[in-house]
Design an enzyme around this catalytic site. Structure first.
Site, PDB file in Angstrom:
ATOM      1  N   CYS A   1       0.846  -1.192   0.000  1.00  0.00           N
ATOM      2  CA  CYS A   1       0.000   0.000   0.000  1.00  0.00           C
ATOM      3  C   CYS A   1       0.887   1.249   0.000  1.00  0.00           C
ATOM      4  CB  CYS A   1      -0.919   0.009   1.222  1.00  0.00           C
ATOM      5  SG  CYS A   1      -2.095   1.391   1.214  1.00  0.00           S
TER       6      CYS A   1
ATOM      7  N   ASP B   1       0.435   3.766   1.671  1.00  0.00           N
ATOM      8  CA  ASP B   1       0.405   4.336   3.024  1.00  0.00           C
ATOM      9  C   ASP B   1       1.822   4.606   3.550  1.00  0.00           C
ATOM     10  OD1 ASP B   1       0.212   4.441   6.015  1.00  0.00           O
ATOM     11  OD2 ASP B   1      -1.901   4.030   5.604  1.00  0.00           O
TER      12      ASP B   1
ATOM     13  N   CYS C   1      -6.096   0.220   6.916  1.00  0.00           N
ATOM     14  CA  CYS C   1      -5.883   0.765   5.566  1.00  0.00           C
ATOM     15  C   CYS C   1      -7.024   1.721   5.190  1.00  0.00           C
ATOM     16  CB  CYS C   1      -5.795  -0.376   4.549  1.00  0.00           C
ATOM     17  SG  CYS C   1      -5.457   0.198   2.859  1.00  0.00           S
TER      18      CYS C   1
ATOM     19  N   ARG D   1       2.957   4.663   6.326  1.00  0.00           N
ATOM     20  CA  ARG D   1       3.375   3.890   7.512  1.00  0.00           C
ATOM     21  C   ARG D   1       3.809   2.468   7.190  1.00  0.00           C
ATOM     22  NH1 ARG D   1      -2.310   5.175  10.256  1.00  0.00           N
ATOM     23  NH2 ARG D   1      -2.807   4.769   8.078  1.00  0.00           N
TER      24      ARG D   1
ATOM     25  N   HIS E   1      -2.284  -3.984   4.932  1.00  0.00           N
ATOM     26  CA  HIS E   1      -2.084  -3.586   6.326  1.00  0.00           C
ATOM     27  C   HIS E   1      -3.415  -3.248   6.983  1.00  0.00           C
ATOM     28  CE1 HIS E   1      -2.643   0.857   5.806  1.00  0.00           C
ATOM     29  NE2 HIS E   1      -2.439   0.517   4.557  1.00  0.00           N
TER      30      HIS E   1
HETATM   31 CO    CO Z   1      -3.443   1.206   2.973  1.00  0.00          CO
END
Ligand code: CO
Length: 211
Positions: free
Chosen positions: A44, A46, A103, A48, A100
């Site tokens: 992803c 993302d 998400c 993090r 994750h």
């Molecule tokens: Co995500």
């Protein structure tokens, strides 16, 4: 006054380069010689979920593709190019789809808000929901339901990889394992989902290409 916070990234880079050279004088020389990663990571976008950091790997070890909610979409030329290059040229041994918990893409796909263009992308997750609607609708706790959709989404993306001619060609010629993982940033742990696919027989006949 324009924001100058980006400058700390450049400063950080210079400090990192210096420290890296100090601890391993050959580090950058080795990188200039090329790459031979064993793993393709589809994760992803993302902020993090940085592939190298959470797996304690170095530059050169993982070939990476990231998009919103780690989707494998058969009309996505970007992902398919990454996959083809990684599998056929770099000859990676493993392809890992890593989702994750928490998400935003999964959460957005489960509410009925209009997010604009990204909804076209999120429709792929809504299709996953629909395919597993009976199981998901039976989960009453909203977080547990979202977490399960996160896992099922990863499993479906692994299956999407298996449906591609790129992966099936690799299976016939050498061998390649597809993995589905989910990362939790509450504790930093990656969980392996029981969805490894490493041969054509793991896939329904309708998706199998003849040699
Ligand atoms: Co995500």
């Amino acid at each position: 006054m324009a924001d100058k916070s980006y400058e700390r990234l450049l400063e950080g880079n210079r400090a990192w380069s210096k420290a890296k050279s100090a601890s391993d004088p050959d580090f950058f020389d080795n990188l200039t010689r090329g790459q031979k990663p064993d793993y393709l990571w589809i994760g992803c976008s993302d902020s993090r979920v940085p592939a190298n950091e959470i797996t304690q790997t170095l530059s050169g070890e993982i070939f990476v593709h990231r998009n919103v909610a780690n989707l494998v979409v058969h009309t996505d030329v970007n992902l398919l190019s990454v996959l083809q290059y990684a599998v056929e040229v770099l000859e990676v041994k493993h392809v890992i789809v890593c989702g994750h918990y928490g998400c935003g893409g999964i959460t957005a796909a489960m509410d009925n808000r209009d997010y604009g263009l990204v909804d076209i992308w999120l429709a792929n997750i809504r299709e996953v929901y629909l395919r597993h609607r009976v199981e998901l609708d039976a989960i009453t706790d909203p977080t547990a339901r979202t977490n399960r959709l996160t896992e099922l989404n990863v499993i479906e993306q692994v299956r999407n990889l298996a449906k591609s001619s790129i992966v099936q060609r690799a299976w016939r010629q050498r061998g390649l394992a597809l993995h589905g993982w989910v990362y939790g940033f509450n504790n930093g742990i990656i969980t392996e989902l029981d969805c490894v696919i490493d041969e054509l027989e793991d896939l329904e006949p309708v998706f199998r290409f003849n040699r």
